[in-house]
Design an enzyme around this catalytic site. Structure first.
Site, mmCIF file in Angstrom:
data_model
loop_
_atom_site.group_PDB
_atom_site.id
_atom_site.type_symbol
_atom_site.label_atom_id
_atom_site.label_comp_id
_atom_site.label_asym_id
_atom_site.label_seq_id
_atom_site.Cartn_x
_atom_site.Cartn_y
_atom_site.Cartn_z
ATOM 1 N N CYS A 213 0.871 -1.181 0.000
ATOM 2 C CA CYS A 213 0.000 0.000 0.000
ATOM 3 C C CYS A 213 0.904 1.225 0.000
ATOM 4 C CB CYS A 213 -1.010 -0.019 1.151
ATOM 5 S SG CYS A 213 -0.319 0.204 2.791
ATOM 6 N N CYS B 163 -1.472 1.702 -3.610
ATOM 7 C CA CYS B 163 -0.164 2.368 -3.593
ATOM 8 C C CYS B 163 -0.046 3.315 -4.784
ATOM 9 C CB CYS B 163 0.999 1.386 -3.551
ATOM 10 S SG CYS B 163 0.840 -0.046 -4.599
ATOM 11 N N CYS C 200 2.835 1.581 -7.541
ATOM 12 C CA CYS C 200 2.731 0.132 -7.368
ATOM 13 C C CYS C 200 3.737 -0.553 -8.284
ATOM 14 C CB CYS C 200 1.331 -0.358 -7.708
ATOM 15 S SG CYS C 200 0.168 -0.044 -6.398
#
Ligand SMILES: Cc1cc2nc3c(=O)[nH]c(=O)nc-3n(C[C@H](O)[C@H](O)[C@H](O)COP(=O)(O)O)c2cc1C
Length: 325
Positions: free
Chosen positions: A202, A277, A281
């Site tokens: 995250c 995130c 990510c």
């Protein structure tokens, strides 16, 4: 998969150091991440016996190498290997001080009723040598080890011990030492290496990914080698999240947010589960990626944190079923 090796002998290049280094090298060959801690070189004050940890859950001594060094490593470890010579039927004083200071971890389990998320599958192992050949040479150590591993929520998985090992270099000459280590590594390490490596990611690694990583360890640690990280990690985990996980009997103490880059520099995950995130990510070719759409509970009341916690728990249960079938 992380192995913590505690080197308990003050002799830096003695039998114990050879024993542990050879064990850790064999484990690394199987793909494990390892760290050797030379315990006599650490600043570890002896336990005061003050009872503070039984009331507060933490040791009153905050300024030595336990709080920011040893406790987090004990928590991170899948296997704790304590290597020690026999001194008067037990460990040398420096390692014994470390063990005594684990009374605060004992308190968390038995006074606060919370467990290390990895408790069900964490292993403890002993490597030891002594100079004499007495039948009871390792009895004191085995008893101490049993209670030490219990306090750090590790299951005592056995030991390799040798008598009549006295001078530096003696153990290297032992006819079966390499084979004994290889056999132990095959038995302990290989099954844990066969788990699916899953990274939960995250943004700050303070709430969602921490809870997902801990539930994966707690509920499916036999199938999942769980990692968690954030695209811009915060300085510390969220205290409301810690409280919500304690309600589930899961102890998040000594966990710190880490960056996604840090994790993927050490391990290539089989799967990445992202939970907001954003653009940061990670993309790793050939790594399966799934997205879980949970709202960020940071800064919200505990009721909201509980709701997200319970939804993550259900998702982890379903994921564990999916990957085992
Ligand atoms: C202070 C001290 C106490 C020891 N006590 C014992 C003992 O009770 N029984 C024994 O068999 N060996 C004892 N030894 C010997 C060590 O266990 C042995 O030399 C061992 O191989 C040392 O390992 P190292 O090279 O890793 O330091 C003792 C050694 C020292 C320095």
């Amino acid at each position: 998969m992380f192995i913590l090796g505690l080197q308990g002998s003050p002799r830096k290049k003695g039998n114990t150091d050879f024993f542990l280094s050879t064990f850790l090298a064999a484990a690394e060959k199987q793909g494990a991440e390892t760290e050797k801690v030379y315990v006599p070189g650490k600043n570890i004050q002896p336990c005061k016996g003050c009872g503070y940890c039984e009331k507060k859950g933490f040791c009153i001594i905050q300024d030595d190498d336990m709080k920011s060094g040893i406790y987090p490593l004990l928590r991170k470890a899948d296997i704790v290997v304590a290597a020690t010579p026999i001194y008067f039927y037990n460990t040398p004083a420096q390692l014994k001080a470390l063990i005594d200071r684990c009374q605060s971890l004992w308190s968390r389990i038995y006074r606060f009723n919370v467990k290390d998320p990895g408790a069900a599958h964490k292993l403890g192992y002993i490597l030891s040598v002594g100079a004499t050949k007495g039948r009871n040479l390792f009895d004191g150590l085995h008893l101490t080890a049993k209670y030490f591993f219990d306090a750090v929520n590790a299951n005592y998985a056995g030991s390799i011990t040798y008598r009549q090992i006295e001078n530096s270099g003696d153990l290297k000459k032992h006819p079966s030492v390499l084979k004994d280590i290889e056999d132990a590594v095959a038995r302990l390490v290989i099954p844990l290496m066969n788990r699916k490596k899953i990274l939960f990611a995250c943004r700050e690694n303070t709430c969602r990914s921490q809870m997902a990583g801990a539930f994966a360890q707690f509920l499916a640690g036999d199938k999942i080698d769980a990692y968690c990280a954030g695209s811009s990690p915060a300085d510390q985990i969220n205290p409301v999240m810690e409280e919500a996980m304690m309600e589930k009997g899961i102890d998040m103490a000594f966990r710190k947010p880490v960056s996604i880059d840090n994790v993927i520099s050490k391990v290539t995950p089989d799967m990445i589960v992202t939970m907001g995130c954003g653009e940061a990510c990670p993309f790793i070719p050939e790594t399966e990626k799934i997205d879980w759409d949970f709202p960020d509970p940071a800064g919200k009341p505990i009721e909201f944190m509980r709701q997200v916690r319970d939804e993550i728990e259900q998702k982890i249960k379903a994921l564990a079923i999916k990957i085992s079938g």
